[in-house]
Scaffold this motif. Structure first.
Motif, PDB file in Angstrom:
ATOM      1  N   LEU A 199     -12.857  -6.232  -1.837  1.00 52.76           N
ATOM      2  CA  LEU A 199     -11.946  -5.208  -2.366  1.00 52.76           C
ATOM      3  C   LEU A 199     -10.630  -5.233  -1.596  1.00 52.76           C
ATOM      4  O   LEU A 199     -10.627  -5.300  -0.371  1.00 52.76           O
ATOM      5  CB  LEU A 199     -12.618  -3.832  -2.188  1.00 52.76           C
ATOM      6  N   VAL A 200      -9.523  -5.176  -2.339  1.00 51.21           N
ATOM      7  CA  VAL A 200      -8.218  -5.000  -1.705  1.00 51.21           C
ATOM      8  C   VAL A 200      -7.687  -3.632  -2.119  1.00 51.21           C
ATOM      9  O   VAL A 200      -7.626  -3.320  -3.313  1.00 51.21           O
ATOM     10  CB  VAL A 200      -7.237  -6.126  -2.108  1.00 51.21           C
ATOM     11  N   LEU A 201      -7.346  -2.825  -1.125  1.00 49.30           N
ATOM     12  CA  LEU A 201      -6.846  -1.472  -1.388  1.00 49.30           C
ATOM     13  C   LEU A 201      -5.327  -1.482  -1.260  1.00 49.30           C
ATOM     14  O   LEU A 201      -4.792  -2.001  -0.274  1.00 49.30           O
ATOM     15  CB  LEU A 201      -7.433  -0.499  -0.364  1.00 49.30           C
ATOM     16  N   THR A 236      -9.895  -5.151   2.572  1.00 52.67           N
ATOM     17  CA  THR A 236      -8.590  -5.178   3.247  1.00 52.67           C
ATOM     18  C   THR A 236      -7.724  -4.095   2.612  1.00 52.67           C
ATOM     19  O   THR A 236      -7.831  -3.861   1.406  1.00 52.67           O
ATOM     20  CB  THR A 236      -7.902  -6.550   3.013  1.00 52.67           C
ATOM     21  N   ALA A 237      -6.892  -3.447   3.414  1.00 47.62           N
ATOM     22  CA  ALA A 237      -5.965  -2.454   2.844  1.00 47.62           C
ATOM     23  C   ALA A 237      -4.535  -2.891   3.112  1.00 47.62           C
ATOM     24  O   ALA A 237      -4.205  -3.322   4.219  1.00 47.62           O
ATOM     25  CB  ALA A 237      -6.226  -1.084   3.453  1.00 47.62           C
ATOM     26  N   VAL A 425      -0.718  -4.415   6.822  1.00 46.48           N
ATOM     27  CA  VAL A 425      -1.996  -4.884   6.245  1.00 46.48           C
ATOM     28  C   VAL A 425      -3.079  -4.550   7.256  1.00 46.48           C
ATOM     29  O   VAL A 425      -2.941  -4.870   8.447  1.00 46.48           O
ATOM     30  CB  VAL A 425      -1.969  -6.404   5.979  1.00 46.48           C
ATOM     31  N   ILE A 426      -4.122  -3.842   6.793  1.00 48.86           N
ATOM     32  CA  ILE A 426      -5.170  -3.409   7.716  1.00 48.86           C
ATOM     33  C   ILE A 426      -6.454  -4.146   7.359  1.00 48.86           C
ATOM     34  O   ILE A 426      -6.968  -4.029   6.244  1.00 48.86           O
ATOM     35  CB  ILE A 426      -5.334  -1.881   7.657  1.00 48.86           C
ATOM     36  N   ARG A 427      -6.901  -4.975   8.319  1.00 51.11           N
ATOM     37  CA  ARG A 427      -8.148  -5.703   8.128  1.00 51.11           C
ATOM     38  C   ARG A 427      -9.117  -5.228   9.180  1.00 51.11           C
ATOM     39  O   ARG A 427      -8.725  -4.643  10.179  1.00 51.11           O
ATOM     40  CB  ARG A 427      -7.931  -7.211   8.297  1.00 51.11           C
ATOM     41  N   ARG A 428     -10.353  -5.523   9.019  1.00 51.65           N
ATOM     42  CA  ARG A 428     -11.334  -5.058   9.984  1.00 51.65           C
ATOM     43  C   ARG A 428     -11.253  -5.868  11.256  1.00 51.65           C
ATOM     44  O   ARG A 428     -11.023  -7.052  11.234  1.00 51.65           O
ATOM     45  CB  ARG A 428     -12.742  -5.188   9.383  1.00 51.65           C
TER      46      ARG A 428
END
Ligand code: URA
Length: 428
Positions: A199-201, A236-237, A425-428
């Motif tokens: 999923l991409v937010l 990922t957001a 971009v925010i990834r874990r």
């Protein structure tokens, strides 16, 4: 399962305690079954809004919401699945070119979408401008469409996280929509239940978005990325700017037309840029080694779009509805556009008939606004700035009032720096 007295759960959150897993499971189960009074859930929601939740509480709350319905199994579609969710904005038609583009890259995109409410548009309202196109697909038909075409845009069925429908309606009337734990659980329970692998937010920030500040948007994004990871959904957001409307068109049918321009290789630079940025992230999460820009240029995304429209009953050679009335607003001076307020344009378009005041209201497919001058453009006296469309001309006056002051003009030659569309971009 343990049972609790609702007042004890409310008091625990009021007093800033961490709710136990059993308390959360019981609360969601009892509320969905109609065994917890609306006034008690209202009090608990307000306590959550004021005192927050830990990551573990949000994860359990989300899991309990998912557990109130079915979780789709998309393993049979034969391609990696990846979806995109936008928190909502003005002129945000990105799902329309994005889903077929990512399908043409080799993934399957199960794009479950909603209708617009308030100043932000809804993807289903836009697609319904195409005559014959049907938003309601059973899970079996959705899986067939995903296997054959690779992309589907449809309404979420009632049995995906049904707790959310009740909770969202209650949050709406108790001034608790803004709670970040509740927004994160609401969005992610539906996306996880939909069965996507990745999923991409697209978390929007700015006047036209739910989240007005980057800090709050980042907090929401981090909460959702964590929830995705906890449920095995690679997430990922991207934080993207929503202070200015996306593209030129704001309104249902005219946004479909703009999406088709993008698929045909044209379209406004910001819409093309954001579509490609999100597509790259989605393709990456799906483990595919392909450049979406090449796929867009090849025409394959347009082929996927036509197949996606046709499999849901629409005519791929559709003719979009035209408005009964148009009104053009022109520049009163010569200068450089330095700002165009997304919220004002969204509200004005809503007033023209593109959006609804209550869930059951119809929308006008042809209503909306063409933003003919965007930040950075030089305009001369008399040049068209906006073109307003509606079937009900008595709506022009209130819409024009909303638009007064929406566009800022500086003297000719004023330096102007474009904002970055992708803020983080925010990834874990
Ligand atoms: N969208 C959702 O689905 N839920 C929210 O709470 C906010 C936006």
């Amino acid at each position: 399962m343990s049972t609790f007295a609702a007042v004890d759960v409310i008091a625990a959150k009021r007093d800033r305690h961490v709710l136990t897993d059993d308390q959360i499971d019981w609360t969601i189960g009892a509320y969905t079954a109609g065994e917890l009074a609306e006034e008690q859930m209202s009090a608990l929601l307000m306590a959550i809004l004021l005192n927050g939740m830990t990551s573990a509480e949000i994860a359990r709350w989300t899991a309990a919401m998912i557990g109130t319905g079915i979780r789709l199994d998309l393993s049979g579609v034969g391609r990696p699945t990846v979806d995109k969710h936008s928190t909502g904005g003005v002129g945000d038609k990105i799902s329309l070119p994005l889903a077929p583009l990512v399908a043409a890259c080799g993934a399957a995109v199960p794009q479950l979408s909603g209708r617009g409410l308030g100043h932000t548009g809804g993807t289903l309202d836009k697609m319904e401008s195409i005559s014959g196109w049907n938003a309601m697909l059973s899970p079996a038909r959705m899986i067939t469409a995903l296997s054959q075409v690779g992309a589907v845009i449809c309404a979420a069925s009632d049995d995906l996280a049904p707790a959310d429908r009740k909770l969202y309606a209650l949050r709406d009337v108790t001034a608790t929509v803004e709670s970040i734990p509740m927004i994160a659980a609401s969005i992610m329970s539906k996306k996880i239940a939909e069965g996507t692998d990745a999923l991409v937010l697209d978390v929007k920030v700015g006047s036209g978005a739910f989240m007005k500040s980057t800090d709050r948007a980042a907090e929401l994004a981090r909460a959702m990325v964590e929830l995705g990871a906890a449920h095995g959904v690679r997430t990922t957001a991207m934080l993207t700017d929503m202070s200015v409307p996306l593209g030129t068109a704001v309104g249902n049918a005219m946004e479909v037309a703009e999406a088709v321009e993008v698929l045909a290789g044209g379209g406004p630079a910001d819409v093309v840029g954001l579509t490609l940025a999100l597509a790259r992230e989605m393709v990456d999460l799906a483990g595919l080694d392909v450049d979406p820009a090449d796929v867009l240029a090849s025409g394959a995304a347009m082929d996927s779009w036509r197949a996606m429209v046709a499999i849901q009953g629409g005519d791929p050679d559709f003719v979009l509805p035209e408005p009964k009335e148009r009104h053009v607003v022109t520049a009163e001076t010569t200068g450089v556009v330095t700002h165009l307020d997304a919220f004002a344009v969204g509200v004005a378009s809503w007033r023209l008939g593109a959006g609804r005041a209550r869930k059951e209201d119809p929308v006008q497919a042809a209503a909306g606004i063409l933003c003919l001058a965007k930040p950075g453009d030089s305009v001369v006296f008399g040049q068209p700035l906006f073109e307003l469309h509606t079937d009900t001309p008595d709506r022009f006056a209130p819409a024009l009032e909303d638009l007064s002051g929406a566009l800022e003009l500086a003297p000719p030659g004023t330096a102007f720096a474009q904002r970055d569309l992708v803020i983080d971009v925010i990834r874990r």
